[in-house]
Write an enzyme that holds these catalytic residues in place. Structure first.
Site, PDB file in Angstrom:
ATOM      1  N   TYR A  27       0.682  -1.340   0.141  1.00  0.00           N
ATOM      2  CA  TYR A  27       0.064  -0.067   0.008  1.00  0.00           C
ATOM      3  C   TYR A  27       0.933   1.313   0.048  1.00  0.00           C
ATOM      4  CZ  TYR A  27      -3.448   3.660   1.836  1.00  0.00           C
ATOM      5  OH  TYR A  27      -4.063   4.611   2.185  1.00  0.00           O
ATOM      6  N   GLU A  49     -11.733   6.282   5.500  1.00  0.00           N
ATOM      7  CA  GLU A  49     -10.896   7.084   6.539  1.00  0.00           C
ATOM      8  C   GLU A  49     -11.921   7.157   7.630  1.00  0.00           C
ATOM      9  OE1 GLU A  49      -8.054   7.936   7.014  1.00  0.00           O
ATOM     10  OE2 GLU A  49      -6.984   7.681   5.089  1.00  0.00           O
ATOM     11  N   TRP A  57      -5.173   1.159  10.424  1.00  0.00           N
ATOM     12  CA  TRP A  57      -5.260   1.089   8.898  1.00  0.00           C
ATOM     13  C   TRP A  57      -5.136  -0.250   8.369  1.00  0.00           C
ATOM     14  CZ3 TRP A  57      -7.993   3.811   5.892  1.00  0.00           C
ATOM     15  CH2 TRP A  57      -7.706   3.774   4.500  1.00  0.00           C
TER      16      TRP A  57
END
Length: 204
Positions: A27, A49, A57
């Site tokens: 990522y 988000e 995350w």
């Protein structure tokens, strides 16, 4: 490295959070900090988000494929039309984050995204808050968690009917989509977005 960067087995410097987990590393290397300039892609980022708030995350990334399936690949028109049955379906889906407030916020944010088309549209609206300069952090301690621009974006989005778009969440969005470059100086990804092409190379 003392500034928080780790040299990988490929000889490239990455922050600690992206140094070991293969998913996070990929990522970081391919997506984080790169410009997102399409409506669906930006709506997805805003949604993820919001779901990330209070979670890691990595958790969101691992659930991302299922999030996409559950939310019609983040097509704002489809999500805006979700009703009670859809909310119940999502609350029963163990593959996503089952939080009623965040699910309802995503549906409401989809409707707000559709409404923005009567004006400049979501992409131009969000990118209009790009700052004149980007941070140049040399350590984690120098990475901001919010900014005047993220506060202004948060207020503007709330005025348009968005929720779960606080200043800290919006700063994370700005980082993720390349509106600011918070790659640590010395990282192999520093300056890779093309958004800040005139930035001098330092500390390589």
């Amino acid at each position: 490295m003392g500034n928080g960067l780790v040299i990988g087995d490929d000889g490239l410097a990455r922050p600690r959070w992206a140094a070991t987990d293969p998913l996070l590393r990929n990522y970081y290397d391919t997506e984080w900090g790169m410009p997102v300039t399409d409506e669906r892609g930006l709506f997805e980022r805003i949604s993820l988000e919001a779901f990330q708030s209070g979670l890691s995350w990595a958790t969101i990334l691992r659930k991302r494929p299922r999030f996409r399936e559950a939310f019609a690949h983040f097509d704002p028109d489809v999500v805006a039309a979700f009703g009670t049955a859809d909310v119940d379906r999502l609350l029963g889906d163990a593959g996503i984050v089952r939080n009623r407030a965040k699910i309802n916020a995503t549906i409401g944010n989809a409707a707000a995204t559709v409404r923005l088309r009567d004006g400049v549209g979501l992409v131009e609206f969000v990118w209009s808050f790009r700052p004149d300069e980007t941070p140049r952090p040399t350590s984690y301690a120098e990475v901001p968690t919010s900014s005047p621009e993220s506060l202004a974006l948060s207020k503007a989005l709330r005025k348009q009917g968005f929720s779960f778009v606080g200043p800290t969440t919006m700063y994370a969005l700005m980082e993720a989509i390349g509106m600011v470059d918070t790659h640590l100086v010395g990282s192999h990804r520093r300056g890779s977005s093309g958004v800040w092409p005139t930035e001098p190379v330092r500390g390589g």
